[in-house]
Design a protein around this motif. Sequence first.
Motif, PDB file in Angstrom:
ATOM      1  N   UNK A  94       0.780  -1.295   0.131  1.00 45.08           N
ATOM      2  CA  UNK A  94       0.117  -0.240   0.011  1.00 45.08           C
ATOM      3  C   UNK A  94       0.734   1.266   0.070  1.00 45.08           C
ATOM      4  N   UNK A  95       2.059   1.369   0.702  1.00 42.73           N
ATOM      5  CA  UNK A  95       2.694   2.463   0.947  1.00 42.73           C
ATOM      6  C   UNK A  95       4.098   2.717   0.416  1.00 42.73           C
ATOM      7  N   UNK A  96       4.562   1.448   0.228  1.00 47.20           N
ATOM      8  CA  UNK A  96       6.072   1.186  -0.230  1.00 47.20           C
ATOM      9  C   UNK A  96       7.084   0.826   1.000  1.00 47.20           C
ATOM     10  N   UNK A  97       8.349   1.138   0.866  1.00 39.70           N
ATOM     11  CA  UNK A  97       9.450   0.905   1.766  1.00 39.70           C
ATOM     12  C   UNK A  97       9.386   2.069   2.723  1.00 39.70           C
ATOM     13  N   UNK A  98       9.327   2.092   4.205  1.00 39.00           N
ATOM     14  CA  UNK A  98       9.488   3.175   5.040  1.00 39.00           C
ATOM     15  C   UNK A  98      10.908   3.804   4.850  1.00 39.00           C
ATOM     16  N   UNK A  99      11.069   5.047   5.200  1.00 38.30           N
ATOM     17  CA  UNK A  99      12.249   5.794   5.376  1.00 38.30           C
ATOM     18  C   UNK A  99      13.024   5.219   6.721  1.00 38.30           C
ATOM     19  N   UNK A 100      12.359   4.747   7.684  1.00 36.42           N
ATOM     20  CA  UNK A 100      13.139   4.624   9.030  1.00 36.42           C
ATOM     21  C   UNK A 100      12.252   3.571   9.767  1.00 36.42           C
ATOM     22  N   UNK A 101      12.862   2.663  10.557  1.00 36.21           N
ATOM     23  CA  UNK A 101      12.188   1.662  11.183  1.00 36.21           C
ATOM     24  C   UNK A 101      12.784   1.660  12.793  1.00 36.21           C
ATOM     25  N   UNK A 139      15.617  -4.824   8.541  1.00 34.95           N
ATOM     26  CA  UNK A 139      15.763  -3.618   9.244  1.00 34.95           C
ATOM     27  C   UNK A 139      15.318  -3.747  10.734  1.00 34.95           C
ATOM     28  N   UNK A 140      14.200  -4.380  10.989  1.00 28.40           N
ATOM     29  CA  UNK A 140      13.325  -4.884  12.042  1.00 28.40           C
ATOM     30  C   UNK A 140      14.406  -5.452  13.135  1.00 28.40           C
ATOM     31  N   UNK A 141      14.965  -6.622  12.570  1.00 31.19           N
ATOM     32  CA  UNK A 141      15.517  -7.288  13.310  1.00 31.19           C
ATOM     33  C   UNK A 141      17.105  -6.653  13.974  1.00 31.19           C
ATOM     34  N   UNK A 142      17.728  -5.760  13.028  1.00 31.69           N
ATOM     35  CA  UNK A 142      18.908  -5.115  13.272  1.00 31.69           C
ATOM     36  C   UNK A 142      18.678  -3.828  14.288  1.00 31.69           C
ATOM     37  N   UNK A 143      17.206  -3.273  14.110  1.00 27.62           N
ATOM     38  CA  UNK A 143      16.965  -2.190  15.072  1.00 27.62           C
ATOM     39  C   UNK A 143      16.663  -2.821  16.542  1.00 27.62           C
ATOM     40  N   UNK A 144      16.062  -3.832  16.545  1.00 28.35           N
ATOM     41  CA  UNK A 144      15.994  -4.507  17.847  1.00 28.35           C
ATOM     42  C   UNK A 144      17.397  -4.916  18.494  1.00 28.35           C
ATOM     43  N   UNK A 145      18.134  -5.725  17.427  1.00 28.56           N
ATOM     44  CA  UNK A 145      19.542  -6.041  18.044  1.00 28.56           C
ATOM     45  C   UNK A 145      20.382  -4.793  18.548  1.00 28.56           C
ATOM     46  N   UNK A 146      20.413  -3.762  17.661  1.00 30.55           N
ATOM     47  CA  UNK A 146      21.382  -2.645  17.867  1.00 30.55           C
ATOM     48  C   UNK A 146      20.908  -1.723  18.884  1.00 30.55           C
ATOM     49  N   UNK A 147      19.331  -1.739  19.106  1.00 27.12           N
ATOM     50  CA  UNK A 147      18.506  -0.689  19.697  1.00 27.12           C
ATOM     51  C   UNK A 147      18.678   0.680  19.404  1.00 27.12           C
ATOM     52  N   UNK A 148      18.480   0.768  17.891  1.00 27.28           N
ATOM     53  CA  UNK A 148      18.813   1.950  17.089  1.00 27.28           C
ATOM     54  C   UNK A 148      17.506   2.118  16.190  1.00 27.28           C
ATOM     55  N   UNK A 149      17.357   3.411  15.583  1.00 29.10           N
ATOM     56  CA  UNK A 149      16.374   3.546  14.498  1.00 29.10           C
ATOM     57  C   UNK A 149      17.318   3.105  13.387  1.00 29.10           C
ATOM     58  N   UNK A 150      16.712   2.467  12.453  1.00 28.96           N
ATOM     59  CA  UNK A 150      17.268   2.111  11.169  1.00 28.96           C
ATOM     60  C   UNK A 150      16.799   2.954   9.800  1.00 28.96           C
ATOM     61  N   UNK A 151      17.739   3.546   9.076  1.00 27.31           N
ATOM     62  CA  UNK A 151      17.277   4.254   8.144  1.00 27.31           C
ATOM     63  C   UNK A 151      17.426   3.424   6.886  1.00 27.31           C
ATOM     64  N   UNK A 152      16.267   3.143   6.080  1.00 28.02           N
ATOM     65  CA  UNK A 152      16.329   2.384   4.815  1.00 28.02           C
ATOM     66  C   UNK A 152      16.933   2.966   3.816  1.00 28.02           C
ATOM     67  N   UNK A 153      17.121   2.458   2.601  1.00 25.31           N
ATOM     68  CA  UNK A 153      17.729   2.762   1.415  1.00 25.31           C
ATOM     69  C   UNK A 153      16.511   3.745   0.567  1.00 25.31           C
ATOM     70  N   UNK A 154      16.873   4.262  -0.734  1.00 21.47           N
ATOM     71  CA  UNK A 154      15.904   5.212  -1.351  1.00 21.47           C
ATOM     72  C   UNK A 154      14.467   4.268  -1.287  1.00 21.47           C
ATOM     73  N   UNK A 155      13.396   5.051  -1.394  1.00 21.00           N
ATOM     74  CA  UNK A 155      12.290   4.422  -1.353  1.00 21.00           C
ATOM     75  C   UNK A 155      11.958   3.916  -2.800  1.00 21.00           C
ATOM     76  N   UNK A 156      11.339   2.833  -2.700  1.00 22.87           N
ATOM     77  CA  UNK A 156      10.849   2.022  -3.816  1.00 22.87           C
ATOM     78  C   UNK A 156       9.495   2.115  -3.899  1.00 22.87           C
ATOM     79  N   UNK A 157       8.695   3.151  -4.276  1.00 27.24           N
ATOM     80  CA  UNK A 157       7.130   2.913  -4.069  1.00 27.24           C
ATOM     81  C   UNK A 157       6.490   3.044  -5.540  1.00 27.24           C
TER      82      UNK A 157
END
Length: 352
Positions: A192-199, A334-352
């Motif tokens: 519906x919305x594409x890849x998010x910018x941050x997770x 990105x979700x797994x990495x965010x949880x593991x490292x306790x950080x907000x993960x920025x994904x690559x350029x949106x592919x919407x």
Amino acid sequence: MKKVVIIGCGAVGYRWYFDGIKKSKYCEVAALVDIDEEALEKAGKYLHNDNLYSSLEEFLSSKCKADIALILTQHSSHFRLIEQCLNNGLHVYSEKPFAETKREAQYLLKVAHDKGKFLASAPQIKLSSRNQKVKEIIESGVLGKIALIRASGSNMGPADRKDTDYNPKWFYNDGGSLASLGIYTLSIIIFLFGIPDRVASYSGIAFSNRTVKYGPNSGEKFKVTAPDNQIAILDYENGMYVMFDGSYVVKHPVDYELIIHGELGTLLVGGFGGPDSIILENEHGKQKVGPDDSCHLEWNLFWGVDNLAKCIQQESELIVSGEFAKNVIEVMEAMKYSNKENIIVRLGENER
């Protein structure tokens, strides 16, 4: 008719695919592969097929031919089997997820491209008329600017499901709730919305001791070793956020899988289809705007393989593409990495 070699003859096949291929107008069973001799013979009888092989290597070295490999094995084996099938001239349809990481997914898609083959993957959410209708409504602008989405893809998992007729322990250990259950709702969000910018994501084990409630293993107690509780915030950086959960910890699932709040109204999305599966609420009141068709009544997961077969025959575009599945894998990683490292993960350029 495209000939399909089915790799993996366990519960997923019986629950979601075997009856589908029996009804298919585009595919037929060429052969079956499984390392478990008993499971292989049982599936052969169920599907009325005597071309039974104990390994993919044995099948590939035989005289039996197929057009499509349908991979229904455990997640950890998908990469190896897909690579082997593509390199041996087979189109591939894999159960989800077809790879563990974005890098693995990109590699397999390149192999498919280089070999002139299609790589397709579950989940088949883009084939649902309900999900297509939701996308159509959003793009029509009737909701105005979208601000907040609540997306819930949670229940207690197969150990608590009355129709479970197999040993469900794998889903709480090697499987995990995100890759086995939450991936469906997450895929709808990305459709519906594409890849998010941050997770930003959190996962853990909430209920470490479980009991199988139904089926042949009823009463058995077991330890949970994979995350059974998964939540995330998906940030689209235009003031729009998705609050997502994909867990095995919800005894009474919510009525609406998606609640989409826009400037001009709210969309409530629940059930598999039909007119009352989508409710539009705005200044004019509530309206049932779901698709008036039989998609939800006829739905089976083999439709994804049928879509691949039609694509090979140039009768349809590949809707259940590996490219789309790669986007879902990227967000999951990105979700797994965010949880593991306790950080907000920025994904690559949106592919919407």
